[in-house]
Design a protein around this motif. Structure first.
Motif, short mmCIF file in Angstrom:
data_model
loop_
_atom_site.label_atom_id
_atom_site.label_comp_id
_atom_site.label_asym_id
_atom_site.label_seq_id
_atom_site.Cartn_x
_atom_site.Cartn_y
_atom_site.Cartn_z
N TYR A 33 0.84 -1.20 0.00
CA TYR A 33 0.00 0.00 0.00
C TYR A 33 0.88 1.25 0.00
O TYR A 33 1.93 1.28 0.66
CB TYR A 33 -0.87 0.06 1.27
N TYR A 35 0.35 5.27 1.03
CA TYR A 35 -0.53 6.25 1.67
C TYR A 35 0.12 7.62 1.61
O TYR A 35 1.34 7.76 1.58
CB TYR A 35 -0.74 5.91 3.15
N LEU A 45 -5.20 6.33 1.73
CA LEU A 45 -4.72 5.35 0.76
C LEU A 45 -4.64 5.95 -0.64
O LEU A 45 -5.60 6.55 -1.12
CB LEU A 45 -5.64 4.13 0.74
N ASP A 56 -6.46 -1.33 -6.43
CA ASP A 56 -7.25 -0.18 -5.97
C ASP A 56 -6.39 1.06 -6.13
O ASP A 56 -5.52 1.32 -5.30
CB ASP A 56 -7.69 -0.37 -4.52
N SER A 95 1.19 -6.09 3.85
CA SER A 95 0.51 -7.10 4.65
C SER A 95 0.58 -8.43 3.90
O SER A 95 0.83 -8.47 2.70
CB SER A 95 -0.95 -6.70 4.91
N GLY A 97 -1.81 -10.45 3.16
CA GLY A 97 -2.86 -10.55 2.16
C GLY A 97 -3.84 -9.42 2.34
O GLY A 97 -3.59 -8.48 3.09
N THR A 98 -4.96 -9.54 1.67
CA THR A 98 -5.96 -8.48 1.77
C THR A 98 -7.12 -8.86 2.67
O THR A 98 -8.07 -8.12 2.80
CB THR A 98 -6.55 -8.15 0.40
N GLY A 99 -7.04 -10.01 3.30
CA GLY A 99 -8.09 -10.38 4.21
C GLY A 99 -8.27 -9.33 5.27
O GLY A 99 -7.32 -8.67 5.69
N ALA A 100 -9.47 -9.15 5.73
CA ALA A 100 -9.76 -8.06 6.66
C ALA A 100 -9.01 -8.17 7.96
O ALA A 100 -8.89 -7.20 8.69
CB ALA A 100 -11.26 -8.01 6.92
N TYR A 101 -8.47 -9.35 8.29
CA TYR A 101 -7.77 -9.51 9.56
C TYR A 101 -6.26 -9.43 9.42
O TYR A 101 -5.53 -9.73 10.35
CB TYR A 101 -8.16 -10.85 10.19
N ASN A 102 -5.80 -9.01 8.26
CA ASN A 102 -4.37 -8.88 8.06
C ASN A 102 -3.86 -7.55 8.59
O ASN A 102 -4.31 -6.49 8.17
CB ASN A 102 -4.03 -9.00 6.58
N GLU A 103 -2.89 -7.62 9.47
CA GLU A 103 -2.28 -6.41 10.01
C GLU A 103 -1.41 -5.76 8.94
O GLU A 103 -0.68 -6.44 8.21
CB GLU A 103 -1.41 -6.76 11.22
N GLN A 104 -1.50 -4.45 8.84
CA GLN A 104 -0.65 -3.72 7.93
C GLN A 104 0.57 -3.21 8.69
O GLN A 104 0.44 -2.65 9.78
CB GLN A 104 -1.40 -2.55 7.29
N PHE A 106 3.74 -0.63 8.58
CA PHE A 106 4.09 0.61 7.91
C PHE A 106 5.59 0.87 7.97
O PHE A 106 6.26 0.56 8.95
CB PHE A 106 3.36 1.79 8.55
#
Lengths: 115, 110
Positions: A33, A35, A45, A56, A95, A97-104, A106
């Motif tokens: 990502y 930002y 983002l 995206d 991260s 993956g893109t699963g909602a539970y994946n911590e990003q 930075f």
């Protein structure tokens, strides 16, 4: 384990000049990502990559901003030409993956000043 | 918008005191994440709470989530000067898309 690496940490340029930022994500992280963070605000983002594909980029100002992630590892974000309003911190994150539970995770960011 | 909105914008406390920050959002979520940002370490993930959880603890951090009120709170107990930072909440719908608010700037004084 090395974290997300970004370079340069600081960049000062004159308006209308081009500038590029580089990011190396954590090894094995498929999602990357970029930002933008303005002073006193949270990160926004710009673009998200799944491997080498930009999935995206709806918030990326495509008239002057471009990004690439060749080979699905490190990535470059470019601004050409830079404007005064582009002064900000540019953050890269990754991260697994893109699963909602994946911590990003930075990186430290690149602080851009456009004069 | 799925953006989190933190409250208060700024908080100043003494070491040893507790700090509470609140977050509100507008749409349904999968989970909600809290991040901290200071000049030394950049943006760091603190805790993730899933939509079916009501409370979660991690060390001196306690996070609550009320999906009926679309709100969350972050409590830092026994604060330290090192907790001085900006704290952001990020409600997450799908695809791990984080939309940050302006954050709460916490100052902990020795």
């Amino acid at each position: 384990e090395a974290g997300v690496v970004q370079s340069p940490r600081y960049k000062i340029i004159e308006k209308k000049q081009p500038v590029a930022f580089w990011c190396n994500p954590i090894s094995g992280h498929n999602t990357l990502y970029w930002y933008l963070q303005n002073l006193g605000q949270g990160p926004e983002l710009l673009i998200r990559y799944e491997n080498e594909e930009a999935v995206d980029d709806s918030q990326l100002p495509k008239d002057r901003f471009s990004a690439e992630r060749l080979k699905g590892v490190d990535s470059t974000l470019k601004i050409q030409p830079a404007e005064l309003g582009d002064s900000a911190v540019y953050l890269c994150a990754s991260s697994l993956g893109t699963g909602a539970y994946n911590e990003q995770f930075f990186g430290p960011g690149t602080r851009l000043t456009v004069l | 918008s799925q953006q989190g909105e933190e409250d208060p914008q700024a908080l100043s406390i003494q070491e040893g005191e507790n700090a509470t920050m609140n977050c509100s959002y507008k749409t349904s979520i999968n989970n909600l994440q809290w991040y901290r940002q200071n000049s030394g370490r950049g943006l760091v993930h603190l805790i993730l709470i899933r939509s079916n959880e009501r409370e979660k603890h991690s060390g001196r951090l306690r996070v609550t989530l009320d999906t009926s009120k679309k709100s969350s709170s972050l409590l830092i107990t026994a604060s330290r000067a090192a907790d001085t930072a900006s704290y952001f909440c990020a409600p997450v719908g799908g695809y791990n898309k984080l939309i940050f608010g302006a954050g709460t700037r916490l100052a902990v004084h020795p």
